[in-house]
Design a protein around this motif. Sequence first.
Motif, mmCIF file in Angstrom:
data_model
loop_
_atom_site.group_PDB
_atom_site.id
_atom_site.type_symbol
_atom_site.label_atom_id
_atom_site.label_comp_id
_atom_site.label_asym_id
_atom_site.label_seq_id
_atom_site.Cartn_x
_atom_site.Cartn_y
_atom_site.Cartn_z
ATOM 1 N N ARG A 27 -76.152 63.566 16.008
ATOM 2 C CA ARG A 27 -74.795 63.042 15.986
ATOM 3 C C ARG A 27 -74.822 61.532 16.179
ATOM 4 O O ARG A 27 -75.504 61.022 17.058
ATOM 5 N N PHE A 30 -69.525 74.763 25.858
ATOM 6 C CA PHE A 30 -68.295 75.537 25.892
ATOM 7 C C PHE A 30 -68.139 76.194 27.249
ATOM 8 O O PHE A 30 -69.123 76.617 27.865
ATOM 9 N N THR A 42 -71.237 76.977 31.585
ATOM 10 C CA THR A 42 -71.111 76.537 30.194
ATOM 11 C C THR A 42 -72.148 77.260 29.340
ATOM 12 O O THR A 42 -73.172 77.707 29.846
ATOM 13 N N ASN A 50 -64.312 74.296 23.860
ATOM 14 C CA ASN A 50 -65.275 73.194 23.834
ATOM 15 C C ASN A 50 -64.849 72.208 24.918
ATOM 16 O O ASN A 50 -63.721 71.721 24.905
ATOM 17 N N ASP A 55 -72.893 70.874 21.490
ATOM 18 C CA ASP A 55 -71.601 71.050 22.147
ATOM 19 C C ASP A 55 -71.759 72.068 23.272
ATOM 20 O O ASP A 55 -72.588 72.977 23.194
ATOM 21 N N CYS A 65 -65.177 59.703 23.867
ATOM 22 C CA CYS A 65 -65.353 60.711 22.823
ATOM 23 C C CYS A 65 -64.233 60.521 21.802
ATOM 24 O O CYS A 65 -63.393 59.642 21.960
ATOM 25 N N GLU A 86 -65.401 66.089 28.496
ATOM 26 C CA GLU A 86 -64.280 65.301 27.994
ATOM 27 C C GLU A 86 -63.131 65.343 28.996
ATOM 28 O O GLU A 86 -62.728 66.406 29.443
ATOM 29 N N GLY A 96 -67.174 69.622 25.978
ATOM 30 C CA GLY A 96 -67.983 68.402 25.878
ATOM 31 C C GLY A 96 -69.262 68.645 25.119
ATOM 32 O O GLY A 96 -69.307 69.465 24.206
ATOM 33 N N TRP A 97 -70.329 67.951 25.523
ATOM 34 C CA TRP A 97 -71.627 68.111 24.880
ATOM 35 C C TRP A 97 -72.744 67.811 25.857
ATOM 36 O O TRP A 97 -72.523 67.240 26.918
#
Length: 135
Positions: free
Chosen positions: A58, A71, A50, A78, A69, A36, A107, A80-81
């Motif tokens: 993206r 959370f 999340t 945040n 994203d 990332c 992440e 990750g996604w």
Amino acid sequence: MGRLFVVELEGRPYRCKFCDTHLALPDDLVSKAFHCRRGKAYLFNKAVNTTVGVLEERMMLSGIHTVADIFCCSCGQNVGWKYIVILTQVAAEEKSQKYKEGKFVLERGRIVEETDFSIEAFTDNHPGMSDGEDA
């Protein structure tokens, strides 16, 4: 605002770095070879605790993907996604990328593994004494 219910995972879960909320299990880890903007990232089949943000197209290293994203539901950071499942080829234009759909990327710099605890936390403060000796 309602009451927040958090799922507690069994075993040694990956947790939010900011608030220690459980996010994923090692059994759901698909790959540690993701990247990332901030560094390394891990791909998981499932993630818990999340919330999912707004969908967006993206540009990634592997092409354009529809992602959102994610959370932490406890602290709002945040973490990750998520690759979104789309019925068209928009989410994964190449067949080789379809496996990502519906999966979560956490992440590495925003999560903590159970094994990340410092070794100092497990050192003996009284190395000359055994359990059988009186202080």
